[in-house]
Design a protein around this motif. Structure first.
Motif, PDB file in Angstrom:
ATOM      1  N   MET A 196       0.843  -1.185   0.000  1.00 39.98           N
ATOM      2  CA  MET A 196       0.000   0.000   0.000  1.00 39.98           C
ATOM      3  C   MET A 196       0.881   1.239   0.000  1.00 39.98           C
ATOM      4  N   GLU A 197       0.775   2.051  -1.032  1.00 44.33           N
ATOM      5  CA  GLU A 197       1.551   3.280  -1.123  1.00 44.33           C
ATOM      6  C   GLU A 197       0.964   4.368  -0.222  1.00 44.33           C
ATOM      7  N   ASP A 198       1.838   5.245   0.258  1.00 40.98           N
ATOM      8  CA  ASP A 198       1.426   6.418   1.043  1.00 40.98           C
ATOM      9  C   ASP A 198       0.604   6.053   2.268  1.00 40.98           C
ATOM     10  N   VAL A 199       0.968   4.954   2.917  1.00 37.04           N
ATOM     11  CA  VAL A 199       0.252   4.518   4.108  1.00 37.04           C
ATOM     12  C   VAL A 199       1.258   4.258   5.226  1.00 37.04           C
ATOM     13  N   ASP A 200       0.922   4.688   6.430  1.00 41.56           N
ATOM     14  CA  ASP A 200       1.754   4.448   7.601  1.00 41.56           C
ATOM     15  C   ASP A 200       0.938   3.686   8.635  1.00 41.56           C
ATOM     16  N   LEU A 201       1.523   2.633   9.187  1.00 44.64           N
ATOM     17  CA  LEU A 201       0.797   1.841  10.177  1.00 44.64           C
ATOM     18  C   LEU A 201       0.290   2.677  11.341  1.00 44.64           C
ATOM     19  N   SER A 202       1.016   3.734  11.664  1.00 43.25           N
ATOM     20  CA  SER A 202       0.608   4.562  12.807  1.00 43.25           C
ATOM     21  C   SER A 202      -0.721   5.260  12.575  1.00 43.25           C
ATOM     22  N   ALA A 223      -3.268   3.636  11.349  1.00 40.61           N
ATOM     23  CA  ALA A 223      -4.293   2.616  11.573  1.00 40.61           C
ATOM     24  C   ALA A 223      -4.180   1.972  12.944  1.00 40.61           C
ATOM     25  N   LEU A 224      -2.970   2.029  13.542  1.00 41.31           N
ATOM     26  CA  LEU A 224      -2.733   1.423  14.839  1.00 41.31           C
ATOM     27  C   LEU A 224      -2.155   2.462  15.795  1.00 41.31           C
ATOM     28  N   ASP A 225      -2.459   2.328  17.067  1.00 42.26           N
ATOM     29  CA  ASP A 225      -1.878   3.212  18.066  1.00 42.26           C
ATOM     30  C   ASP A 225      -0.509   2.638  18.444  1.00 42.26           C
ATOM     31  N   THR A 226       0.456   2.811  17.526  1.00 44.68           N
ATOM     32  CA  THR A 226       1.753   2.158  17.683  1.00 44.68           C
ATOM     33  C   THR A 226       2.512   2.613  18.915  1.00 44.68           C
ATOM     34  N   GLU A 227       2.246   3.820  19.409  1.00 42.95           N
ATOM     35  CA  GLU A 227       2.959   4.326  20.584  1.00 42.95           C
ATOM     36  C   GLU A 227       2.610   3.519  21.836  1.00 42.95           C
ATOM     37  N   LYS A 228       1.418   2.963  21.884  1.00 42.77           N
ATOM     38  CA  LYS A 228       0.967   2.241  23.070  1.00 42.77           C
ATOM     39  C   LYS A 228       1.111   0.727  22.947  1.00 42.77           C
ATOM     40  N   LEU A 229       1.445   0.248  21.749  1.00 45.06           N
ATOM     41  CA  LEU A 229       1.500  -1.197  21.542  1.00 45.06           C
ATOM     42  C   LEU A 229       2.862  -1.765  21.937  1.00 45.06           C
ATOM     43  N   GLU A 230       2.840  -3.019  22.356  1.00 49.87           N
ATOM     44  CA  GLU A 230       4.083  -3.752  22.623  1.00 49.87           C
ATOM     45  C   GLU A 230       4.867  -3.889  21.322  1.00 49.87           C
ATOM     46  N   LYS A 231       6.191  -3.829  21.417  1.00 49.28           N
ATOM     47  CA  LYS A 231       7.043  -3.953  20.233  1.00 49.28           C
ATOM     48  C   LYS A 231       7.904  -5.204  20.338  1.00 49.28           C
ATOM     49  N   MET A 232       8.171  -5.820  19.191  1.00 49.95           N
ATOM     50  CA  MET A 232       9.038  -6.992  19.138  1.00 49.95           C
ATOM     51  C   MET A 232       9.964  -6.843  17.931  1.00 49.95           C
ATOM     52  N   GLU A 233      11.272  -6.944  18.157  1.00 50.90           N
ATOM     53  CA  GLU A 233      12.249  -6.829  17.077  1.00 50.90           C
ATOM     54  C   GLU A 233      12.515  -8.216  16.496  1.00 50.90           C
TER      55      GLU A 233
END
Length: 307
Positions: free
Chosen positions: A90-96, A98-108
């Motif tokens: 999807m062009e010109d789209v950022d997950l942030s 659609a999702l509240d990425t600041e509050k979500l758990e992260k996994m590398e």
């Protein structure tokens, strides 16, 4: 932006519903015999599938220009748990958005940041993005408390430098049909469901008409259900009527007054075929089928016959 957000929410938050992709061109005999069990990647994201499973669903959407814009592999186990891997371009789209990425758990994972969501202690979802490429994994447990299985599956994900994929050339043996070449075809979606040994359970080919992914006007689909009957595949909650088109007799979902029929089922040997005008989704407001789609769908129906 609203349509884009809805598309991501549907594709990623639900991660993988049913859609259905066509691929043009010829394949050699060796490639044609490959089964889904041999496929362990969605574009450049590779993974380790569950050792045993009851069935696997592969969905691929490909534009008329030849670009794969969606791929999904969904494994269902005997206990009804699921492993679902997906890719979306999807062009010109950022997950942030659609999702509240600041509050979500992260996994590398292998140099990519995945954002983790959990639903009802039973479904675990992970999303990552690189440029216009969005990746997703969802593990749905048969019971609560299976986070460790989700973690193990995530740790088996890797990324390569090869943005490539197999494709499914969906054909229906003995069935012929014609799609009007003047219709504005944007992409096709194929769906193939197999057992682990490659036995085909279902397959479908969907045509997506319109200017682009965000401006589709209608969709047609032909589905094949193996070793079943029409009565098992139709929805018993609705009313059906018998209708003959050409030399084929169908069970047809009875339409609303003043509307054209859009869902046709027919038995052919041990198998069932469904031909459907899927119209265009209006989000929460259901599906719209234009007069243009109804006229084109009638042409498709009249072209179908078994050899």
């Amino acid at each position: 932006m609203k349509k884009v957000r809805q598309r991501i929410a549907f594709m990623l938050a639900m991660l993988m519903a049913f859609a259905m992709v066509g691929c043009s061109g010829k394949k050699d005999d060796k490639e044609a015999k490959k089964i889904i069990a041999d496929d362990k990647s969605v574009m450049d994201m590779t993974f380790t599938p569950p050792e045993t499973y009851e069935s696997v669903l592969r969905t691929i959407e490909k534009t008329t220009a030849g670009d794969i814009i969606q791929k999904e592999l969904d494994y269902t186990l005997a206990d009804e748990s699921e492993y679902d891997y997906a890719y979306l371009y999807m062009e010109d789209v950022d997950l942030s958005n659609a999702l509240d990425t600041e509050k979500l758990e992260k996994m590398e994972i292998d140099g990519r940041t995945f954002y983790i969501q959990e639903e009802n202690d039973k479904s675990y979802q992970a999303y990552a993005q690189k440029d216009a490429h969005i990746y997703g994994f969802q593990y749905t447990a048969s019971a609560e408390g299976k986070r460790e299985i989700f973690n193990e599956a995530m740790e088996a994900i890797h990324f390569s430098d090869k943005m490539e994929s197999v494709t499914d050339d969906i054909t229906f043996e003995g069935l012929s049909y014609t799609i009007d070449e003047e219709l504005p075809l944007y992409s096709t979606t194929t769906t193939l469901v197999e057992k682990q040994d490659g036995t085909v359970l279902k397959k479908s080919l969907q045509w997506n008409f319109g200017e682009d992914a965000e401006n589709l006007t209608f969709r047609f689909v032909i589905r094949l259900f193996k070793n079943t009957t029409v009565d098992k595949e139709i929805n018993e909650k609705y009313e059906y009527e018998e209708k003959t088109v050409g030399d084929i007799t169908y069970k047809v979902l009875k339409p609303s007054e003043g509307k054209a029929a859009y869902e046709y089922f027919t038995q052919h040997g041990d198998d069932v075929y469904e031909i459907r005008n899927s119209g265009i989704s209006n989000g929460w407001f259901g599906v719209t089928r234009s007069e243009e789609s109804e006229a084109a769908f009638e042409k498709l129906l009249n072209s179908i016959h078994f050899e």
